[in-house]
Motif scaffolding. Structure first.
Motif, PDB file in Angstrom:
ATOM      1  N   ARG A 181       0.135   6.623  -0.048  1.00  0.00           N
ATOM      2  CA  ARG A 181       0.910   6.852   1.292  1.00  0.00           C
ATOM      3  C   ARG A 181       1.429   8.204   1.109  1.00  0.00           C
ATOM      4  N   ASP A 182       1.773   9.074  -0.068  1.00  0.00           N
ATOM      5  CA  ASP A 182       2.073  10.458  -0.089  1.00  0.00           C
ATOM      6  C   ASP A 182       0.868  11.363   0.254  1.00  0.00           C
ATOM      7  N   GLN A 183      -0.412  11.110   0.049  1.00  0.00           N
ATOM      8  CA  GLN A 183      -1.746  11.576   0.384  1.00  0.00           C
ATOM      9  C   GLN A 183      -1.930  11.426   1.637  1.00  0.00           C
ATOM     10  N   ARG A 184      -1.574  10.317   2.177  1.00  0.00           N
ATOM     11  CA  ARG A 184      -1.957  10.035   3.710  1.00  0.00           C
ATOM     12  C   ARG A 184      -1.153  11.018   4.761  1.00  0.00           C
ATOM     13  N   LEU A 185       0.118  10.915   4.228  1.00  0.00           N
ATOM     14  CA  LEU A 185       1.077  11.712   4.952  1.00  0.00           C
ATOM     15  C   LEU A 185       0.866  13.336   4.908  1.00  0.00           C
ATOM     16  N   LEU A 186       0.529  13.743   3.741  1.00  0.00           N
ATOM     17  CA  LEU A 186       0.175  15.333   3.625  1.00  0.00           C
ATOM     18  C   LEU A 186      -1.182  15.470   4.388  1.00  0.00           C
ATOM     19  N   ALA A 187      -1.937  14.320   4.701  1.00  0.00           N
ATOM     20  CA  ALA A 187      -3.304  14.635   5.424  1.00  0.00           C
ATOM     21  C   ALA A 187      -2.954  14.466   7.028  1.00  0.00           C
ATOM     22  N   ASP A 188      -1.645  14.261   7.176  1.00  0.00           N
ATOM     23  CA  ASP A 188      -1.170  13.913   8.483  1.00  0.00           C
ATOM     24  C   ASP A 188      -2.042  12.669   9.091  1.00  0.00           C
ATOM     25  N   LEU A 189      -2.077  11.620   8.533  1.00  0.00           N
ATOM     26  CA  LEU A 189      -2.669  10.425   9.130  1.00  0.00           C
ATOM     27  C   LEU A 189      -1.908   9.366   9.138  1.00  0.00           C
ATOM     28  N   THR A 190      -2.035   8.450  10.224  1.00  0.00           N
ATOM     29  CA  THR A 190      -1.442   7.139  10.210  1.00  0.00           C
ATOM     30  C   THR A 190      -2.246   6.343   9.494  1.00  0.00           C
TER      31      THR A 190
END
Length: 94
Positions: free
Chosen positions: A38-47
């Motif tokens: 989740r943290d990496q997904r949010l860092l990548a600005d991805l849903t």
């Protein structure tokens, strides 16, 4: 319903072997890996939908990994990491 050649009931009617609950330390590791995803997904600005499209992993599976509700298959983590341009060790930790 008919029996199979060996006399056992068809697969749909067989009782599955009972599994013992996972130990707490495994459940905690699932949550940790899920938090990293989740943290990496949010860092990548991805849903979750963006990550689904980029990785080929179903959105519900991503949600279950992030919440720690399921064991994440290595193939799923490799796809997810690749879609975010990171190494799988960033999701698994040290």
């Amino acid at each position: 319903m008919t029996a199979t050649e060996n006399g056992s009931p068809p697969l749909a009617r067989r009782a599955l072997p009972r599994r013992d609950p996972e130990p707490d330390w495994i459940l905690e590791q699932r949550r940790i890996v899920g938090s990293r995803v989740r943290d990496q997904r949010l860092l990548a600005d991805l849903t979750q939908e963006d990550l689904r499209d980029a990785s080929g992993v179903e959105r519900l599976t991503i949600q279950r990994i992030e919440s720690g509700a399921t064991d994440a298959r290595l193939s799923w983590l490799l796809r997810i990491a690749g879609a975010m341009g990171i190494h799988v060790r960033d999701l698994l930790g040290e």
